[in-house]
Design a protein around this motif. Structure first.
Motif, mmCIF file in Angstrom:
data_model
loop_
_atom_site.group_PDB
_atom_site.id
_atom_site.type_symbol
_atom_site.label_atom_id
_atom_site.label_comp_id
_atom_site.label_asym_id
_atom_site.label_seq_id
_atom_site.Cartn_x
_atom_site.Cartn_y
_atom_site.Cartn_z
ATOM 1 N N SER A 3 6.971 -3.696 19.848
ATOM 2 C CA SER A 3 8.032 -2.744 19.371
ATOM 3 C C SER A 3 7.803 -1.360 19.522
ATOM 4 O O SER A 3 8.620 -0.518 19.985
ATOM 5 C CB SER A 3 8.523 -3.031 18.194
ATOM 6 O OG SER A 3 7.369 -2.730 17.221
ATOM 7 N N ASN A 4 6.335 -1.059 19.306
ATOM 8 C CA ASN A 4 6.168 0.388 19.696
ATOM 9 C C ASN A 4 6.524 0.867 20.774
ATOM 10 O O ASN A 4 7.141 2.123 21.245
ATOM 11 C CB ASN A 4 4.683 0.379 19.325
ATOM 12 C CG ASN A 4 4.312 1.925 19.073
ATOM 13 O OD1 ASN A 4 5.135 2.768 19.112
ATOM 14 N ND2 ASN A 4 2.854 1.961 19.170
ATOM 15 N N ILE A 5 6.082 0.008 22.151
ATOM 16 C CA ILE A 5 6.279 0.444 23.373
ATOM 17 C C ILE A 5 7.928 0.704 23.695
ATOM 18 O O ILE A 5 8.315 1.641 24.227
ATOM 19 C CB ILE A 5 5.588 -0.582 24.336
ATOM 20 C CG1 ILE A 5 3.985 -0.626 24.220
ATOM 21 C CG2 ILE A 5 5.861 -0.498 25.816
ATOM 22 C CD1 ILE A 5 3.569 -1.619 24.737
ATOM 23 N N ILE A 6 8.666 -0.365 23.117
ATOM 24 C CA ILE A 6 9.979 -0.376 23.573
ATOM 25 C C ILE A 6 10.617 1.003 22.913
ATOM 26 O O ILE A 6 11.440 1.421 23.493
ATOM 27 C CB ILE A 6 10.527 -1.806 22.947
ATOM 28 C CG1 ILE A 6 10.153 -2.883 23.934
ATOM 29 C CG2 ILE A 6 11.795 -1.546 23.099
ATOM 30 C CD1 ILE A 6 10.002 -4.151 23.493
ATOM 31 N N ASP A 105 4.560 6.439 33.945
ATOM 32 C CA ASP A 105 4.044 7.820 33.475
ATOM 33 C C ASP A 105 4.331 8.249 32.140
ATOM 34 O O ASP A 105 3.337 8.786 31.446
ATOM 35 C CB ASP A 105 4.768 8.824 34.597
ATOM 36 C CG ASP A 105 4.086 8.754 35.885
ATOM 37 O OD1 ASP A 105 2.940 8.219 35.980
ATOM 38 O OD2 ASP A 105 4.738 9.316 36.882
ATOM 39 N N VAL A 106 5.554 8.066 31.692
ATOM 40 C CA VAL A 106 5.717 8.125 30.278
ATOM 41 C C VAL A 106 4.691 7.387 29.223
ATOM 42 O O VAL A 106 4.280 7.931 28.375
ATOM 43 C CB VAL A 106 7.410 7.828 30.078
ATOM 44 C CG1 VAL A 106 7.527 7.908 28.580
ATOM 45 C CG2 VAL A 106 8.447 8.767 30.617
ATOM 46 N N LEU A 107 4.703 6.311 29.396
ATOM 47 C CA LEU A 107 3.738 5.424 28.663
ATOM 48 C C LEU A 107 2.387 6.162 28.637
ATOM 49 O O LEU A 107 1.983 6.300 27.474
ATOM 50 C CB LEU A 107 3.668 4.114 29.243
ATOM 51 C CG LEU A 107 4.863 3.065 28.791
ATOM 52 C CD1 LEU A 107 4.591 1.463 29.081
ATOM 53 C CD2 LEU A 107 5.179 3.069 27.209
ATOM 54 N N GLU A 108 1.786 6.330 29.681
ATOM 55 C CA GLU A 108 0.619 6.879 29.894
ATOM 56 C C GLU A 108 0.511 8.188 29.078
ATOM 57 O O GLU A 108 -0.671 8.403 28.284
ATOM 58 C CB GLU A 108 0.344 7.174 31.298
ATOM 59 C CG GLU A 108 -1.183 7.625 31.623
ATOM 60 C CD GLU A 108 -1.317 7.923 33.226
ATOM 61 O OE1 GLU A 108 -0.262 7.963 33.923
ATOM 62 O OE2 GLU A 108 -2.528 7.940 33.514
ATOM 63 N N ALA A 109 1.390 9.036 29.087
ATOM 64 C CA ALA A 109 1.373 10.261 28.472
ATOM 65 C C ALA A 109 1.594 9.868 26.975
ATOM 66 O O ALA A 109 0.690 10.631 26.024
ATOM 67 C CB ALA A 109 2.883 11.169 28.756
ATOM 68 N N GLN A 110 2.067 8.981 26.432
ATOM 69 C CA GLN A 110 2.234 8.776 24.908
ATOM 70 C C GLN A 110 1.047 8.069 24.550
ATOM 71 O O GLN A 110 0.595 8.073 23.351
ATOM 72 C CB GLN A 110 3.583 8.081 24.921
ATOM 73 C CG GLN A 110 4.904 8.546 25.310
ATOM 74 C CD GLN A 110 5.446 9.337 24.152
ATOM 75 O OE1 GLN A 110 5.279 9.037 22.942
ATOM 76 N NE2 GLN A 110 6.428 10.234 24.452
ATOM 77 N N LEU A 111 0.525 7.015 25.315
ATOM 78 C CA LEU A 111 -0.563 6.130 24.615
ATOM 79 C C LEU A 111 -1.778 6.356 25.330
ATOM 80 O O LEU A 111 -2.628 5.642 25.537
ATOM 81 C CB LEU A 111 -0.182 4.789 25.289
ATOM 82 C CG LEU A 111 1.221 4.110 24.561
ATOM 83 C CD1 LEU A 111 1.427 2.697 25.197
ATOM 84 C CD2 LEU A 111 1.000 3.886 23.201
#
Lengths: 287, 139
Positions: A3-6, A105-111
């Protein structure tokens, strides 16, 4: 974790869209005449909204999930319309894969601090977008095929006119390859025209036929024989030297068919058989 | 029983087939026609099939037979008014009717017969209407 990712994705829709537009602008040299950049922007936004709206924990990584029907449908529409507009397959796939890259890319920046989670999420997203790509590719090809089929139909319809060149003389210029289906159309058109106009000579001009093999020759002979059965005569004209060579090398016997070098010769022959005469007008000075 | 009339027009016989030919009718026609040719010493036979819309290989063979038999009895055969669909069917069946003369309609068929038969009573006055059937058809 899921859910975090979503959550992250849903919250950063505008960033994804922005990244995506950027990659598109740089990755493909855009054909401004095929589609406007505003249209692309709209399509991208629509797609990403549909995608994020239907994304949930379970279907992340499963492109066949029923929730994605909307996404798949809009992808298919988009793909077909691009195929018809004349986009290359590369341009179309860059469009879809750009979305994946933007999301990752967005996920990479956040995680960035949680590599295990990032890896798991990226893997799932990869699966998901692979299945999207396949859909896109399939529909793209289908769109292209539709275009080809339409063009084939058009060609076979327009390219077999029966021309009445003189009273009692018909001409049929054949352009393009002769296959069984086209021969059938040509034959039918010709025979109908013979009945309609009461013509006694038909000229079949094959100067626009690129190649004659034994099958094409057989089709031609059938047409000639059918014309004869109707009570008219058929002359074949416009046989190019290469084609004459091929015909003889293939051992096709055209000896019982009247052949003339060009349409002009065939017309002259037709005039002779109809006992017509074409001559130059006498000028007063000659009298 | 149905019978196809055979009309005598001077030295020629005129047969107009106005019903769909079934096998027995076709066989009877063949027999009748050949007998009439022999009885009347006809010099030509004109068969009008302009209303025949269905043809099969048997029909095609009968027409070919009639032509060959007439030839033996010294009469020319002309088939006139064949419909496009019939012509295509015969070709697809592999029956190009090589021994048979053909013409577009009865009028031209008659001209062709006259030109072929070369009767003394028929002077070649066909030139007036600008059409002359040519002889290159009988390959």
């Amino acid at each position: 974790m899921g859910s975090n990712i979503i959550e992250i994705l849903k919250n950063s829709q505008s960033t994804i869209l922005e990244n995506w537009s950027k990659t598109q602008a740089s990755a493909m040299s855009f054909n401004d005449d095929l589609i406007s950049s505003q249209e692309i922007q709209e399509q991208s936004e629509e797609l990403i909204t549909a995608f994020l709206r239907n994304l949930n924990e379970e279907n992340l990584g499963n492109g066949d999930a029923p929730e994605f029907d909307e996404v798949v449908e809009s992808l298919s529409d988009l793909s077909i319309s691009r195929a018809k507009l004349g986009f290359s397959p590369k341009e179309t796939s860059v469009f879809v894969n750009g979305m994946k890259n933007a999301i990752i890319d967005v996920l990479e920046a956040q995680l960035i601090s949680q590599p295990a989670q990032l890896y798991a999420a990226s893997k799932k997203l990869n699966y998901l977008f692979d299945s999207f790509s396949i859909v896109t590719f399939e529909t793209f090809i289908r769109g292209r095929e539709e275009v080809i089929i339409r063009q084939t139909d058009e060609i076979s319809e327009i390219s077999t006119p029966v021309i009445r060149v003189w009273e009692g003389i018909l001409a049929l210029p054949i352009i393009g390859t002769l296959d069984s289906a086209r021969t059938q159309v040509v034959m039918e058109n010709l025979l109908e025209a013979i009945v309609e106009t009461g013509s006694s000579i038909a000229i079949l001009d094959i100067s626009g036929v690129p190649a004659v093999d034994s099958l094409v020759a057989q089709h031609l002979m059938k047409t000639v024989a059918a014309t004869r059965l109707m009570g008219a005569e058929c002359v074949i004209s416009g046989i190019r030297p290469e084609i004459a060579q091929t015909i003889v090398h293939l051992g096709i016997d055209l000896s019982n068919i009247i052949t003339k070098a060009s349409l002009a010769h065939a017309l002259r022959f037709s005039f002779q058989s109809l006992k017509l005469e074409v001559r130059k007008q006498q000028t007063p000075a000659n009298r | 029983m149905e019978k196809i009339p055979i009309l005598r027009m001077g030295p020629f016989l005129l047969v107009t087939i106005q019903v769909d030919l079934y096998d027995r009718l076709a066989l009877n026609l063949e027999a009748d026609l050949i007998k009439t040719i022999s009885d009347t010493n006809a010099k030509g036979v004109l068969i009008d099939i302009s209303v025949v819309s269905i043809v099969d290989s048997f029909m095609g063979r009968i027409i070919g037979n009639i032509a060959s038999m007439s030839k033996i009895l010294d009469a020319e055969t002309v088939v006139v008014g064949m419909q496009p669909a019939v012509a295509i069917t015969l070709i697809e069946l592999g029956l190009p009717l090589t021994g048979v003369h053909t013409a577009l309609n009865v009028e031209r068929g008659m001209e062709l017969l006259r030109a072929k038969v070369n009767l003394d009573d028929y002077s070649s006055s066909e030139d007036e209407d600008g059409y002359e059937p040519d002889d290159q058809r009988d390959y």
